[in-house]
Enzyme design. Structure first.
Site, PDB file in Angstrom:
ATOM      1  N   GLY A   1       4.606  21.355  14.322  1.00 50.62           N
ATOM      2  CA  GLY A   1       4.451  19.731  14.639  1.00 50.62           C
ATOM      3  C   GLY A   1       3.140  19.481  15.577  1.00 50.62           C
ATOM      4  O   GLY A   1       3.335  18.705  16.238  1.00 50.62           O
TER       5      GLY A   1
ATOM      6  N   LEU B   1       5.237  20.609   3.292  1.00 49.93           N
ATOM      7  CA  LEU B   1       4.853  21.650   1.892  1.00 49.93           C
ATOM      8  C   LEU B   1       5.426  21.413   0.440  1.00 49.93           C
ATOM      9  O   LEU B   1       5.022  21.718  -0.523  1.00 49.93           O
ATOM     10  CB  LEU B   1       5.245  23.173   2.066  1.00 49.93           C
ATOM     11  CG  LEU B   1       4.708  23.663   3.286  1.00 49.93           C
ATOM     12  CD1 LEU B   1       5.329  25.265   3.631  1.00 49.93           C
ATOM     13  CD2 LEU B   1       3.050  23.750   3.348  1.00 49.93           C
TER      14      LEU B   1
ATOM     15  N   HIS C   1      -5.124  18.969   5.368  1.00 48.75           N
ATOM     16  CA  HIS C   1      -5.351  20.341   4.682  1.00 48.75           C
ATOM     17  C   HIS C   1      -6.366  21.085   5.408  1.00 48.75           C
ATOM     18  O   HIS C   1      -7.422  20.755   5.643  1.00 48.75           O
ATOM     19  CB  HIS C   1      -5.698  20.228   3.008  1.00 48.75           C
ATOM     20  CG  HIS C   1      -5.824  21.560   2.312  1.00 48.75           C
ATOM     21  ND1 HIS C   1      -4.613  22.033   1.875  1.00 48.75           N
ATOM     22  CD2 HIS C   1      -6.595  22.541   2.173  1.00 48.75           C
ATOM     23  CE1 HIS C   1      -4.726  23.346   1.590  1.00 48.75           C
ATOM     24  NE2 HIS C   1      -6.114  23.511   1.579  1.00 48.75           N
TER      25      HIS C   1
ATOM     26  N   GLU D   1      -8.373  19.885  13.527  1.00 47.61           N
ATOM     27  CA  GLU D   1      -7.473  18.922  13.283  1.00 47.61           C
ATOM     28  C   GLU D   1      -6.890  18.325  14.539  1.00 47.61           C
ATOM     29  O   GLU D   1      -6.754  17.037  14.394  1.00 47.61           O
ATOM     30  CB  GLU D   1      -6.265  19.836  12.537  1.00 47.61           C
ATOM     31  CG  GLU D   1      -6.484  20.420  11.456  1.00 47.61           C
ATOM     32  CD  GLU D   1      -5.567  21.043  10.611  1.00 47.61           C
ATOM     33  OE1 GLU D   1      -5.413  21.500   9.457  1.00 47.61           O
ATOM     34  OE2 GLU D   1      -4.271  21.397  11.256  1.00 47.61           O
TER      35      GLU D   1
END
Ligand code: GRF
Length: 190
Positions: A13, A86, A105, A175
């Site tokens: 997370g 997932l 992704h 990310e």
């Protein structure tokens, strides 16, 4: 009225945490629900520590009926973010949140996507293919894995010295840097 986001996450997370912290500066957007299929996922403890409601789902709960949609309506969820989830999202959510649900992704789609392409599998495949770059992709979610249209990509250069782990580290830092900013923009204009 602030817009409400639900985040699906079943791992550490770390992206969810970055998004929550970034959006704390924006009174118009609230992370109102964290959904996970993993009872021991770190993300659940993190969410509880921040006072954010959590929902633990099983396959049965997710796919057998449309209860998840009712729950999302109860929380007035406007936008859905997948950050390390997932399983395929049920059709009822895909339809209800068309163009209002994104996934992240850890590679430059359309390369290195699809079923089984998650976590270190992705970075090992990138290394084995001898890629000169990798990166992150944010895309809309449809009924297939890693298939919806691409919203945003950011790449990083790879060298021969990179290992799957160092590639993973490079991509994760991209990310963390860009996902919260893009979410903020997308939700604001939705
Ligand atoms: C990220 O690498 C993301 O690209 C993928 O799952 C990972 C989640 O990491 N979909 P974390 O749980 O946010 O640390």
């Amino acid at each position: 009225m602030p817009k409400n986001i639900a985040i699906f996450a079943s791992g550490t997370g770390s992206n969810a945490k970055k998004i929550i912290e970034y959006l704390n500066q924006n009174a118009r957007i609230t992370v109102s629900l964290i959904v996970s299929n993993n009872p021991s996922a770190k993300v659940l403890g993190m969410a509880k520590g921040k006072g954010i409601p959590t929902l633990l789902v099983t396959r049965k709960k997710l796919y057998e009926n449309e209860d998840i949609l009712k729950i999302f309506n109860e929380y007035s969820i406007d936008y859905v973010v997948l950050a390390g989830f997932l399983w395929l999202v049920p059709m009822c959510l895909v339809k209800a949140y068309e163009n209002r649900m994104v996934n992240i992704h850890p590679a430059l789609l359309p390369k290195f996507g699809g079923k089984g392409m998650y976590g270190m599998n992705v970075h090992k495949a990138v290394k084995e293919a001898g890629e000169k770059e990798s990166g992150m992709t944010i895309h809309y979610v449809n009924e297939q894995y890693d298939d919806g249209s691409i919203v945003f990509q950011k790449s990083c250069t790879l060298t021969d010295d990179d290992t799957p782990q160092s590639i993973a580290d490079k991509v994760l830092s991209l990310e963390h840097r860009y996902f919260p900013i893009i979410i903020n923009k997308l939700v604001s204009i939705s």
